[in-house]
Design an enzyme around this catalytic site. Sequence first.
Site, PDB file in Angstrom:
ATOM      1  N   ASN A  64      -9.706 -19.324 -44.503  1.00 38.74           N
ATOM      2  CA  ASN A  64     -11.105 -19.242 -44.900  1.00 38.74           C
ATOM      3  C   ASN A  64     -11.645 -17.926 -44.356  1.00 38.74           C
ATOM      4  O   ASN A  64     -11.936 -17.806 -43.165  1.00 38.74           O
ATOM      5  CB  ASN A  64     -11.853 -20.445 -44.298  1.00 38.74           C
ATOM      6  CG  ASN A  64     -13.319 -20.457 -44.666  1.00 38.74           C
ATOM      7  OD1 ASN A  64     -13.807 -19.552 -45.351  1.00 38.74           O
ATOM      8  ND2 ASN A  64     -14.026 -21.472 -44.213  1.00 38.74           N
TER       9      ASN A  64
ATOM     10  N   ARG B 169      -9.730 -20.980 -49.119  1.00 39.38           N
ATOM     11  CA  ARG B 169     -11.007 -21.600 -49.432  1.00 39.38           C
ATOM     12  C   ARG B 169     -11.899 -20.520 -50.056  1.00 39.38           C
ATOM     13  O   ARG B 169     -12.101 -19.455 -49.483  1.00 39.38           O
ATOM     14  CB  ARG B 169     -11.670 -22.125 -48.169  1.00 39.38           C
ATOM     15  CG  ARG B 169     -13.026 -22.708 -48.486  1.00 39.38           C
ATOM     16  CD  ARG B 169     -13.945 -22.684 -47.302  1.00 39.38           C
ATOM     17  NE  ARG B 169     -15.245 -23.191 -47.676  1.00 39.38           N
ATOM     18  CZ  ARG B 169     -16.362 -22.828 -47.071  1.00 39.38           C
ATOM     19  NH1 ARG B 169     -16.330 -21.963 -46.090  1.00 39.38           N
ATOM     20  NH2 ARG B 169     -17.501 -23.329 -47.455  1.00 39.38           N
TER      21      ARG B 169
ATOM     22  N   HIS C 226     -19.689 -27.670 -50.697  1.00 41.30           N
ATOM     23  CA  HIS C 226     -19.063 -28.713 -49.868  1.00 41.30           C
ATOM     24  C   HIS C 226     -18.200 -29.650 -50.706  1.00 41.30           C
ATOM     25  O   HIS C 226     -17.932 -30.780 -50.292  1.00 41.30           O
ATOM     26  CB  HIS C 226     -20.114 -29.588 -49.138  1.00 41.30           C
ATOM     27  CG  HIS C 226     -20.805 -28.911 -48.006  1.00 41.30           C
ATOM     28  ND1 HIS C 226     -22.101 -29.207 -47.671  1.00 41.30           N
ATOM     29  CD2 HIS C 226     -20.380 -27.969 -47.129  1.00 41.30           C
ATOM     30  CE1 HIS C 226     -22.464 -28.464 -46.632  1.00 41.30           C
ATOM     31  NE2 HIS C 226     -21.445 -27.699 -46.286  1.00 41.30           N
TER      32      HIS C 226
ATOM     33  N   ARG D 138     -31.246 -23.579 -42.532  1.00 42.65           N
ATOM     34  CA  ARG D 138     -31.743 -23.466 -43.915  1.00 42.65           C
ATOM     35  C   ARG D 138     -32.831 -24.506 -44.173  1.00 42.65           C
ATOM     36  O   ARG D 138     -32.708 -25.651 -43.734  1.00 42.65           O
ATOM     37  CB  ARG D 138     -30.616 -23.677 -44.921  1.00 42.65           C
ATOM     38  CG  ARG D 138     -29.594 -22.589 -44.907  1.00 42.65           C
ATOM     39  CD  ARG D 138     -28.572 -22.782 -46.034  1.00 42.65           C
ATOM     40  NE  ARG D 138     -27.335 -22.132 -45.685  1.00 42.65           N
ATOM     41  CZ  ARG D 138     -26.131 -22.711 -45.763  1.00 42.65           C
ATOM     42  NH1 ARG D 138     -25.997 -23.953 -46.209  1.00 42.65           N
ATOM     43  NH2 ARG D 138     -25.052 -22.045 -45.415  1.00 42.65           N
TER      44      ARG D 138
ATOM     45  N   GLU E 248     -11.317 -30.763 -44.474  1.00 50.00           N
ATOM     46  CA  GLU E 248     -11.308 -29.805 -45.584  1.00 50.00           C
ATOM     47  C   GLU E 248      -9.990 -29.043 -45.642  1.00 50.00           C
ATOM     48  O   GLU E 248      -9.462 -28.800 -46.722  1.00 50.00           O
ATOM     49  CB  GLU E 248     -12.506 -28.851 -45.437  1.00 50.00           C
ATOM     50  CG  GLU E 248     -13.812 -29.571 -45.733  1.00 50.00           C
ATOM     51  CD  GLU E 248     -15.049 -28.781 -45.338  1.00 50.00           C
ATOM     52  OE1 GLU E 248     -15.355 -28.754 -44.137  1.00 50.00           O
ATOM     53  OE2 GLU E 248     -15.689 -28.215 -46.211  1.00 50.00           O
TER      54      GLU E 248
END
Length: 399
Positions: A9, A83, A171, A231, A376
């Site tokens: 990633n 990813r 996600h 956020r 993940e």
Amino acid sequence: MSTSVLVINCGSSSIKYALVSDRRENRIYGLAENLGTAEARIKGITVGGEPLELSIPHADHEKALETLLARLANYKPQAIGHRVVHGGTLTKAELLTPEIIERIVAATPLAPLHNPAHLVGIDATMRLFPELPQVAVFDTAFHQTMPEHAYRYALPKFFYTEHYVRRYGFHGTSHAYVSDRASELAGQFRQGGWLSAHLGNGSSTCAIWNGESIDTSMGLTPLEGIVMGTRSGDVDPSIHSFIANNLGWDIDKIDKMLNKESGLLGLSDNLSNDMRTLIEASENGNEDARLAIEVFSYRLAKSLAGLSCGLPKIDGLIFTGGIGENSAYIREKTMIYLPHFGFKLDKDQNNTLQRGTEGRIDVGQGPQIWVIPTDEEGRIAKETEQVVQQAKKLDVVIG
Ligand code: ADP
């Protein structure tokens, strides 16, 4: 035979990596960070389970990957899984070919911070390991099954047809993994209706019907939806003009505020974006922290209730991510705000589940409630393997 996939990633100055073998206890993982600076280093766990810290001054992505692979020596992977945050309208993981790389480049305006960094990593691994099959696994792909009424915005049509402005969702790898896992544990693999709450620094919710995403809280970008660490999640879209007209801020400053200075951090008046810190502060009487937790839990419950509209019935709800997996307190608060669906939380069971433990936390009546630690990397490795197997069957030239 044991197979292993190197999952990568890439961020702009970092690379998260994991070597995932089908024998799960052997996972090697870590982070190369501060790349391009004198402080560049690799921190991780070795094959023997020992901590690793390695200084690699001024190393770039390519040098860091080369160092990593050299250290893996006897554990050379059979494939690399990348990813990738945004795959545009790509619906599944794909073998990295020039055409797929072009599609990732084309999706860059939709993920300007993420996709360019992923492309740097892809470029480096392609040059370093031309013999290894490489696969891109997209955060957006799982949500490509959303119906049009869920992914379209009520904006003039040309924004969608000419500029691809629509809801994509993110996600996806996590929601796919935990919903597969919970439905499997419930004895109804990929059957029925599930709600999933991935609660980390970034957070999102998802509604899944028969194993497919049918709606999710994030949209064109990961800013839409529920309250996150920094956020804002949903705000009135007129906030940009309000702030510009009244405070004279430009678009970049407003965008930065909504992405980096809002959410739990903003609500707590800059105390923290970390839920643990906020829970502790709230227990010690900090009013801003208490409110931040309340807004987080209420807006999460409201999002899950909203997503339920897409499900013919609700079989269960899943909590995952750092907060979802570890905080019995937030899980309980959220369930208090969800009184209308027949959910019945088993408080004792809820209190026992944290730190990577999976289990069911309802009393056995009504829809099920599960805590499922997300994986993940494991999911990316599995999808990578499947794509490589498929390509071999079709006799696609790989490597
Ligand atoms: P990321 O999105 O960066 O992968 P994580 O999934 O690791 O983040 O989640 C990080 C969040 O999980 C932080 O807000 C952290 O405070 C929270 N968290 C971790 N453990 C606990 C805990 N025991 N109680 C409450 N929150 C926790």
